[in-house]
Write an enzyme that holds these catalytic residues in place. Structure first.
Site, PDB file in Angstrom:
ATOM      1  N   ASP A 283       4.785 -73.796 -49.638  1.00  0.00           N
ATOM      2  CA  ASP A 283       5.916 -74.727 -49.527  1.00  0.00           C
ATOM      3  C   ASP A 283       7.245 -74.045 -49.835  1.00  0.00           C
ATOM      4  OD1 ASP A 283       4.133 -76.795 -48.933  1.00  0.00           O
ATOM      5  OD2 ASP A 283       3.828 -77.237 -51.074  1.00  0.00           O
TER       6      ASP A 283
ATOM      7  N   HIS B 260       7.878 -63.821   1.770  1.00  0.00           N
ATOM      8  CA  HIS B 260       8.975 -63.285   2.588  1.00  0.00           C
ATOM      9  C   HIS B 260       8.982 -63.937   3.975  1.00  0.00           C
ATOM     10  CE1 HIS B 260       9.961 -60.379  -0.405  1.00  0.00           C
ATOM     11  NE2 HIS B 260       8.894 -59.624  -0.237  1.00  0.00           N
TER      12      HIS B 260
ATOM     13  N   HIS C 117       2.417 -62.600  -1.476  1.00  0.00           N
ATOM     14  CA  HIS C 117       3.735 -61.999  -1.688  1.00  0.00           C
ATOM     15  C   HIS C 117       4.448 -61.831  -0.344  1.00  0.00           C
ATOM     16  CE1 HIS C 117       6.682 -59.228  -3.625  1.00  0.00           C
ATOM     17  NE2 HIS C 117       6.708 -58.710  -2.394  1.00  0.00           N
ATOM     18  N   GLU C 118       3.745 -61.227   0.602  1.00  0.00           N
ATOM     19  CA  GLU C 118       4.339 -61.014   1.924  1.00  0.00           C
ATOM     20  C   GLU C 118       4.549 -62.346   2.650  1.00  0.00           C
ATOM     21  OE1 GLU C 118       5.535 -58.205   2.855  1.00  0.00           O
ATOM     22  OE2 GLU C 118       4.759 -57.182   1.076  1.00  0.00           O
TER      23      GLU C 118
END
Length: 401
Positions: free
Chosen positions: A201, A25, A21-22
């Protein structure tokens, strides 16, 4: 030993998710010309660090988070003369948004990759939950703790009543059933001749089925406890609970299943505040629901339980779900989350657009000092919720098996 190893591996998986995640960035900031001062995994005392180029990389003792220090994320940051032109808050809005989305996208990408691995390596849950009959047979009299049914022969109650493969059981004893699970739960409460509504059906009609009493291992009142009980059965099976895929067929299935996870993640975020009461009851000795939030510790313990049970697909699925939740949670427009910084950037863009229409110059960057009271409130509430969740995970942890 396997449980401990599972806990450690899941904790490592969480740490890797945060690290990526970091990194999202960091990579986007560097690619767009911004200066990344530091990239660290963990909090607390520093274990080691090294410098490469203009960035310091390091590891800290508590692997429960991480941070990426981008020069000038806000106008409050102190900048050196060489950093001032590259300050993040001075960049174009789209660049700031790309950088803040970088971490979120990384979590989503990692989640999708894990779902694909799950599909190719093992299976995915079947998205078809319709009340369609896929198999007919006798109703076995007993079921062992490992799920094995006893042998039986001949036609079962449903087949004797004229139900056919492909029929949809849309009602049981006057109660509408949307899924096959609804059919099972409704039937388990019954005994003897009962009206079942069949859709064949497109035409609906009722048939009388002699519900047979059998012994089954069932979950007790929606909890994780499994107990032997006498319940009703009619000898039908629905869509399989899991589907196996090849390398190519897994691609569309992965994105379809990811869509389902996004929907469930959204529901979880909306219901998050209401779960505080459930967590408090769990701490006080009440039943710990399977849908209550968990901390990093609780998630790692669940991962350990899955590993101890040899359920590697659940282990991978939990890690994938965690990444989707981390990504979605960071979208919330609240500081200090990524979504909060994105909201500020979008606000400045709209404000400056309106000012320019009036012939006025761009306004000054948002003063984050004015936003600190709201940030503190969110941090205090979030911290209290995390403490509540952690306490529940220690006092009354979720037990899947």
């Amino acid at each position: 030993m396997v449980f401990v190893l599972g806990v450690v591996l899941f904790a490592v998986g969480i740490a890797a998710s945060i690290a990526l995640h970091e990194a999202g960035h960091m990579w986007t900031a560097k690619a767009l010309g911004m200066k990344v001062r530091r990239y660290y995994i963990g909090f607390g005392p520093k274990i080691f660090s090294f410098r490469r180029g203009e960035t310091e990389y390091g590891l800290k003792a508590i692997p429960a988070g991480g941070f990426c220090d981008i020069a000038g994320m806000t106008a409050m940051d102190e900048l050196t003369p060489d950093e001032a032109p590259r300050a993040m808050y001075k960049q174009k809005t789209w660049k700031r948004l790309v950088v803040m989305c970088g971490g979120i996208v990384m979590n989503f990408v990692l989640g999708i990759v894990l779902v694909y691995v799950l599909a190719v390596g093992w299976f995915l849950p079947n998205r078809d939950t319709s009340p369609t009959v896929t198999n007919l047979g006798c109703a076995a009299a007993t079921q062992a703790e490992d799920g094995t049914l006893s042998e039986c022969w001949g036609q079962g109650p449903a087949e004797q009543a004229g139900i056919e493969i492909g029929d949809r059981i849309v009602g049981v004893d006057g109660t509408r059933t949307e899924t096959f699970s609804d059919v099972v739960l409704a039937t388990q409460k019954l005994s003897g001749p009962t009206e079942f509504t069949i859709d064949r059906d497109g035409t609906e009609f009722d048939v009388t089925v002699p519900v047979q009493q059998v012994q089954r291992m069932v979950y007790v009142d929606g909890t994780s406890e499994v107990r032997s009980q006498d319940v009703g059965a009619i000898g039908v099976s629905g869509p399989p609970s899991r589907v196996e895929y090849g390398a190519l067929s897994a691609v569309p299935a992965t994105f379809a299943y990811t869509g389902d996870i996004f929907v469930e993640t959204g529901k979880a975020l909306v219901s998050l505040p209401s779960k505080a009461v459930d967590l408090w009851h769990a701490i006080a000795g009440g039943e710990r629901g399977l849908d209550t939030p968990v901390s990093v510790v609780g998630a790692s313990v669940i991962g350990g339980q899955a590993a101890e049970a040899g359920n590697i697909p659940m282990f991978v699925s939990l890690l994938a779900s965690l990444n989707f939740f981390l990504g979605a949670f960071n979208i919330l427009p609240l500081l200090p989350l990524d979504g909060g910084h994105m909201a500020v950037a979008i606000y400045e863009k709209i404000r400056n657009w309106i000012r320019n229409l009036r012939g006025e110059p761009d306004g000054a960057p948002v003063n984050y000092l004015r936003l600190l009271p709201i940030t503190y409130v969110f941090v205090v509430i979030g911290g209290a919720f995390m403490l509540l969740t952690l306490t529940a995970d220690i006092v009354n942890p979720i037990k899947l098996f």
